[in-house]
Design an enzyme around this catalytic site. Structure first.
Site, PDB file in Angstrom:
ATOM      1  N   LYS A  40       0.812  -1.199   0.000  1.00 19.85           N
ATOM      2  CA  LYS A  40       0.000   0.000   0.000  1.00 19.85           C
ATOM      3  C   LYS A  40       0.859   1.269   0.000  1.00 19.85           C
ATOM      4  CE  LYS A  40      -3.090  -2.306   3.253  1.00 19.85           C
ATOM      5  NZ  LYS A  40      -3.508  -2.283   4.675  1.00 19.85           N
ATOM      6  N   GLY A  41       2.081   1.121   0.418  1.00 20.56           N
ATOM      7  CA  GLY A  41       2.900   2.291   0.756  1.00 20.56           C
ATOM      8  C   GLY A  41       3.097   3.286  -0.369  1.00 20.56           C
ATOM      9  N   GLU A  56       7.621   2.604  -6.110  1.00 20.93           N
ATOM     10  CA  GLU A  56       7.745   2.138  -4.725  1.00 20.93           C
ATOM     11  C   GLU A  56       7.844   3.330  -3.780  1.00 20.93           C
ATOM     12  OE1 GLU A  56       7.391  -0.219  -2.869  1.00 20.93           O
ATOM     13  OE2 GLU A  56       8.297  -2.105  -3.490  1.00 20.93           O
ATOM     14  N   ASP A  57       7.407   3.137  -2.552  1.00 13.67           N
ATOM     15  CA  ASP A  57       7.661   4.148  -1.540  1.00 13.67           C
ATOM     16  C   ASP A  57       9.083   4.024  -1.018  1.00 13.67           C
ATOM     17  OD1 ASP A  57       6.939   1.696  -0.481  1.00 13.67           O
ATOM     18  OD2 ASP A  57       6.019   2.531   1.311  1.00 13.67           O
ATOM     19  N   ASP A  87      14.285  -1.311   0.294  1.00 12.55           N
ATOM     20  CA  ASP A  87      15.021  -1.660   1.505  1.00 12.55           C
ATOM     21  C   ASP A  87      15.980  -2.802   1.162  1.00 12.55           C
ATOM     22  OD1 ASP A  87      15.642  -2.470   4.170  1.00 12.55           O
ATOM     23  OD2 ASP A  87      13.776  -1.649   4.872  1.00 12.55           O
ATOM     24  N   LYS A 105      17.145   2.942   0.774  1.00 11.09           N
ATOM     25  CA  LYS A 105      18.005   2.643   1.924  1.00 11.09           C
ATOM     26  C   LYS A 105      19.096   1.693   1.455  1.00 11.09           C
ATOM     27  CE  LYS A 105      15.157   2.449   6.098  1.00 11.09           C
ATOM     28  NZ  LYS A 105      14.600   1.483   7.078  1.00 11.09           N
ATOM     29  N   PHE A 144      13.947   3.577  10.818  1.00 11.77           N
ATOM     30  CA  PHE A 144      12.583   3.159  10.487  1.00 11.77           C
ATOM     31  C   PHE A 144      11.741   4.402  10.226  1.00 11.77           C
ATOM     32  CE2 PHE A 144       8.334   1.610  10.854  1.00 11.77           C
ATOM     33  CZ  PHE A 144       8.408   0.337  10.318  1.00 11.77           C
ATOM     34  N   VAL A 145      11.266   4.530   8.992  1.00 13.88           N
ATOM     35  CA  VAL A 145      10.557   5.752   8.604  1.00 13.88           C
ATOM     36  C   VAL A 145       9.072   5.483   8.380  1.00 13.88           C
ATOM     37  CG1 VAL A 145      12.497   7.050   7.663  1.00 13.88           C
ATOM     38  CG2 VAL A 145      11.338   5.375   6.222  1.00 13.88           C
ATOM     39  N   ASP A 203       4.013   3.084   6.786  1.00 13.12           N
ATOM     40  CA  ASP A 203       3.294   2.843   8.037  1.00 13.12           C
ATOM     41  C   ASP A 203       4.161   2.203   9.113  1.00 13.12           C
ATOM     42  OD1 ASP A 203       3.488   0.236   6.770  1.00 13.12           O
ATOM     43  OD2 ASP A 203       2.016  -0.441   8.246  1.00 13.12           O
ATOM     44  N   ARG A 239       0.411   6.542   7.878  1.00 11.90           N
ATOM     45  CA  ARG A 239       0.548   6.653   6.421  1.00 11.90           C
ATOM     46  C   ARG A 239       0.195   8.042   5.908  1.00 11.90           C
ATOM     47  NH1 ARG A 239       1.437   1.535   4.144  1.00 11.90           N
ATOM     48  NH2 ARG A 239       0.324  -0.196   5.112  1.00 11.90           N
TER      49      ARG A 239
HETATM   50  C1  PRP Z   1       7.434  -2.000   2.070  1.00 14.05           C
HETATM   51  C2  PRP Z   1       7.547  -1.117   0.847  1.00 14.05           C
HETATM   52  C3  PRP Z   1       8.121  -2.005  -0.198  1.00 14.05           C
HETATM   53  C4  PRP Z   1       8.883  -3.044   0.585  1.00 14.05           C
HETATM   54  C5  PRP Z   1      10.338  -2.789   0.448  1.00 14.05           C
HETATM   55  O1  PRP Z   1       6.215  -2.664   2.075  1.00 14.05           O
HETATM   56  O2  PRP Z   1       6.306  -0.603   0.477  1.00 14.05           O
HETATM   57  O3  PRP Z   1       7.122  -2.613  -0.997  1.00 14.05           O
HETATM   58  O4  PRP Z   1       8.502  -2.926   1.967  1.00 14.05           O
HETATM   59  O5  PRP Z   1      11.063  -3.705   1.233  1.00 14.05           O
HETATM   60  P1  PRP Z   1      12.174  -4.661   0.619  1.00 14.05           P
HETATM   61  O6  PRP Z   1      13.043  -3.845  -0.294  1.00 14.05           O
HETATM   62  O7  PRP Z   1      12.920  -5.135   1.846  1.00 14.05           O
HETATM   63  O8  PRP Z   1      11.509  -5.791  -0.101  1.00 14.05           O
HETATM   64  P2  PRP Z   1       5.476  -3.093   3.457  1.00 14.05           P
HETATM   65  O9  PRP Z   1       5.783  -4.503   3.793  1.00 14.05           O
HETATM   66  O10 PRP Z   1       5.800  -2.114   4.513  1.00 14.05           O
HETATM   67  O11 PRP Z   1       3.961  -3.045   3.039  1.00 14.05           O
HETATM   68  P3  PRP Z   1       3.058  -1.757   2.831  1.00 14.05           P
HETATM   69  O12 PRP Z   1       3.607  -1.013   1.632  1.00 14.05           O
HETATM   70  O13 PRP Z   1       1.694  -2.295   2.588  1.00 14.05           O
HETATM   71  O14 PRP Z   1       3.148  -0.939   4.098  1.00 14.05           O
END
Ligand code: PRP
Length: 223
Positions: free
Chosen positions: A81-82, A137-138, A141, A169, A190-191, A197, A203
């Protein structure tokens, strides 16, 4: 939720080794975790990237995309969702005609980061064959989510496949994914906010904030 689990695990590692999200919530004081009104910026929130800085950077990214993809159209694929808020602002800042799609992924699957398993819970509604595509993507990571999705989308024969992320990151990277449009490179904190979220909260904060008191707030906007 997987990001939230990671945060809670890190915060409780010293005194609650091996505990997961549920046990953490059971043991910790909710006051320190979920402020009653987070719009007024709880003590545990630090602004990392203010909203006006985000707005300027999003406009710069949109201008880059316009230069690369005019006359369009380009498919923007948001990862739920991010990414929804970044995608909405990016699309409106672009002059190139954009088509908007979303993909849902399972955070349960990404809890198993060592296996690199990602499960799609909502697929695209259309074919992207022959189209220019930007995955939005938001945050990138570990890169596990992106690596999986790029392989998946590449199999569908788009004309081109690029990636835009608001936040990167690099310190956390486990997979060598290439990101074409990066809003801000941030430290390993952690942002939350602007789509991101913690346990589904925060969010709709207009700023990107760090949860925690002693935090590294160095930010780099790549040229
Ligand atoms: C977050 C973000 C990316 C993913 C990145 O999703 O939106 O899709 O993690 O992480 P990675 O590079 O380690 O794979 P999250 O699990 O927080 O779900 P959300 O977007 O629904 O909050």
């Amino acid at each position: 939720m997987s990001r939230a689990c990671l945060l809670s695990a890190a915060r409780t590692a010293a005194s609650h080794a091996g505990s997961g999200c549920s046990s953490f919530f059971a043991r910790a004081s909710l006051k320190t975790l979920l402020p009653v009104s987070y719009y007024s910026y709880d003590m545990s929130l630090r602004v990392l990237i203010p909203a006006d800085q985000i707005r300027v950077r999003v406009q710069e990214l949109a201008a880059q995309i316009d230069r690369d993809f005019t006359p369009g159209p380009v498919y923007l694929i948001g990862i739920l969702k991010g990414a929804c808020i970044f995608l909405a602002d990016l699309a409106r800042a672009m002059k190139t005609p954009a088509r908007i799609e979303f993909v849902g992924i399972s955070s349960y699957g990404r809890g198993k980061t060592s296996s690199g398993e990602v499960q799609v819970t909502k697929d695209l509604d259309v074919s992207i064959e022959g189209f220019d595509v930007i995955v939005v993507e938001d945050i990138v990571d570990s890169g596990i989510t992106l690596e999986y999705l790029l392989k998946l989308f590449a199999q569908r024969r788009p004309k081109s496949l690029r990636v835009a992320t608001l936040l990167d990151k690099p310190e956390r990277r486990q997979r060598p994914v290439h990101v074409d449009y990066v809003g801000f490179r941030i430290p390993d904190e952690f942002v939350v906010g602007y789509g991101l979220d913690y346990a589904e909260d925060y969010r709709n904060l207009p700023d990107v904030c760090v949860l925690g008191r002693d935090v590294d707030t160095s930010v780099d906007a790549p040229s």
